[in-house]
Enzyme design. Structure first.
Site, PDB file in Angstrom:
ATOM      1  N   ILE A  26       0.820  -1.212   0.000  1.00 11.66           N
ATOM      2  CA  ILE A  26       0.000   0.000   0.000  1.00 11.66           C
ATOM      3  C   ILE A  26       0.856   1.264   0.000  1.00 11.66           C
ATOM      4  O   ILE A  26       2.030   1.241   0.359  1.00 11.66           O
ATOM      5  CB  ILE A  26      -0.964   0.010   1.212  1.00 11.66           C
ATOM      6  CG1 ILE A  26      -0.187  -0.008   2.533  1.00 11.66           C
ATOM      7  CG2 ILE A  26      -1.946  -1.150   1.137  1.00 11.66           C
ATOM      8  CD1 ILE A  26      -1.048   0.223   3.761  1.00 11.66           C
ATOM      9  N   CYS A  27       0.232   2.368  -0.418  1.00 13.67           N
ATOM     10  CA  CYS A  27       0.865   3.680  -0.372  1.00 13.67           C
ATOM     11  C   CYS A  27       0.980   4.097   1.093  1.00 13.67           C
ATOM     12  O   CYS A  27       0.070   3.818   1.865  1.00 13.67           O
ATOM     13  CB  CYS A  27       0.037   4.707  -1.131  1.00 13.67           C
ATOM     14  SG  CYS A  27      -0.028   4.429  -2.915  1.00 13.67           S
ATOM     15  N   PRO A  28       2.025   4.748   1.515  1.00 14.05           N
ATOM     16  CA  PRO A  28       3.184   5.194   0.750  1.00 14.05           C
ATOM     17  C   PRO A  28       4.329   4.187   0.733  1.00 14.05           C
ATOM     18  O   PRO A  28       5.417   4.489   0.252  1.00 14.05           O
ATOM     19  CB  PRO A  28       3.604   6.466   1.484  1.00 14.05           C
ATOM     20  CG  PRO A  28       3.336   6.139   2.926  1.00 14.05           C
ATOM     21  CD  PRO A  28       2.060   5.296   2.888  1.00 14.05           C
ATOM     22  N   TYR A  29       4.111   2.985   1.255  1.00 11.76           N
ATOM     23  CA  TYR A  29       5.209   2.015   1.356  1.00 11.76           C
ATOM     24  C   TYR A  29       5.769   1.616  -0.008  1.00 11.76           C
ATOM     25  O   TYR A  29       6.965   1.364  -0.127  1.00 11.76           O
ATOM     26  CB  TYR A  29       4.777   0.786   2.151  1.00 11.76           C
ATOM     27  CG  TYR A  29       4.356   1.125   3.551  1.00 11.76           C
ATOM     28  CD1 TYR A  29       5.278   1.611   4.479  1.00 11.76           C
ATOM     29  CD2 TYR A  29       3.030   1.016   3.939  1.00 11.76           C
ATOM     30  CE1 TYR A  29       4.886   1.957   5.764  1.00 11.76           C
ATOM     31  CE2 TYR A  29       2.633   1.360   5.218  1.00 11.76           C
ATOM     32  CZ  TYR A  29       3.563   1.834   6.129  1.00 11.76           C
ATOM     33  OH  TYR A  29       3.172   2.183   7.391  1.00 11.76           O
TER      34      TYR A  29
END
Length: 91
Positions: A26-29
């Site tokens: 998932i964002c921001p990962y």
């Protein structure tokens, strides 16, 4: 074909020096992992990143461009996208 009826040649996607499969991240990962990988690479090298549809394909290319890298291509890839990025020259 272009608007004048001439065929167009699409340049081939350059071979990647490294690849990250970030489907399901998932964002921001997904951007953080992309940025960290780019930091380990030499200037001019190419990283291919596999991203999910939606926010990842909208945000990661924009963020790496904002960091000074070059997005070379974004291609559909089995319900996701393969993005190739050239690491910027310099710091």
């Amino acid at each position: 074909m272009n608007t004048r009826g001439e065929s167009q040649t699409i340049p081939p996607t350059p071979e990647a020096d490294a690849e990250l499969d970030l489907r399901g991240v998932i964002c921001p990962y997904n951007f953080v992992k992309t940025k960290l990988k780019l930091e380990t690479m030499e200037p001019g090298q190419i990283l291919a990143v596999i991203l999910d549809e939606g926010d990842p394909i909208r945000n990661v290319p924009r963020s790496v461009t904002d960091d000074g890298h070059t997005v070379l291509s974004q291609e559909p890839h089995a319900h996701s996208y393969r993005v190739t990025i050239r690491k910027r020259s310099g710091p």
